[in-house]
Enzyme design. Structure first.
Site, mmCIF file in Angstrom:
data_model
loop_
_atom_site.group_PDB
_atom_site.id
_atom_site.type_symbol
_atom_site.label_atom_id
_atom_site.label_comp_id
_atom_site.label_asym_id
_atom_site.label_seq_id
_atom_site.Cartn_x
_atom_site.Cartn_y
_atom_site.Cartn_z
ATOM 1 C CB CYS A 134 -0.979 -0.010 1.175
ATOM 2 S SG CYS A 134 -0.261 0.183 2.818
ATOM 3 C CG ASN B 137 4.455 -1.613 5.040
ATOM 4 O OD1 ASN B 137 5.578 -1.895 5.465
ATOM 5 N ND2 ASN B 137 3.527 -2.522 4.928
ATOM 6 C CB CYS C 187 -3.704 1.214 7.149
ATOM 7 S SG CYS C 187 -3.588 2.700 8.170
ATOM 8 N NE ARG C 188 -4.522 1.226 1.729
ATOM 9 C CZ ARG C 188 -4.413 1.900 0.604
ATOM 10 N NH1 ARG C 188 -5.300 1.729 -0.365
ATOM 11 N NH2 ARG C 188 -3.424 2.749 0.419
ATOM 12 C CB SER C 189 0.554 -3.477 2.760
ATOM 13 O OG SER C 189 1.254 -2.433 3.366
ATOM 14 C CG ASP D 7 -5.318 4.967 3.239
ATOM 15 O OD1 ASP D 7 -5.398 4.531 4.406
ATOM 16 O OD2 ASP D 7 -4.356 5.648 2.843
#
Length: 157
Positions: A13, A16, A18-20, A128
């Protein structure tokens, strides 16, 4: 490369945090539960949060569902990642395009959108959740769990 040849996956993301890292934690557990021996990591297209732990809201939402974020620290995508990882999964179109722009020609086919493995949602991108509330982090988990299940099925074939 066939899906059965996938031995390593990198989730990407922007920052690096939150999402990934959520995808890393979720996929690590799901792969482990299926007995798959796969190298799993995450990174960001920017290095603004390098060496930071994942966002506390992502961790709280993930831990509530049984995922472990220990040992995960933000880092920026490195040029060696394109050679080292069999599959590089972007969380959204912006990060997909950023990865395509920096990937050596021979490795561009390794870069895909993560939600292309999902089947339960119409979303094509993982949104996000950084500037939103807890519900956004839970929705990210829903999307990531779905795509992780699809990726496990694709690899296990």
């Amino acid at each position: 490369m066939s899906n059965s040849a996938i031995q390593s996956v990198l989730f990407v993301c922007m920052g690096n945090i939150c999402r990934s890292p959520t995808a890393e934690a979720v996929f690590r557990k799901k792969a482990h539960d299926k007995g798959l021996m796969i190298t799993i990591d995450s990174a960001g297209t920017i290095g603004a949060h390098a060496r930071e732990k994942p966002d506390h809201r992502a961790v709280k939402a993930g831990e509530a569902r049984g995922y472990d974020f220990s040992g995960i620290k933000a880092r920026k995508v490195a040029s060696k990642d394109f050679e080292s990882f069999d599959l590089i999964l972007a969380m959204d179109n912006d990060n997909f395009e950023n990865l395509q722009a920096i990937a050596p020609d021979q490795y561009r086919d390794k870069v895909k959108l993560f939600l292309s493995y999902g089947s339960e949602f119409d979303d094509t991108e993982v949104p996000d959740p950084y500037y939103g509330g807890a519900g956004g982090f839970r929705y990210v988990l829903d999307l990531v769990e779905d795509a992780s299940n699809g990726l496990i099925k694709a690899i296990a074939k």
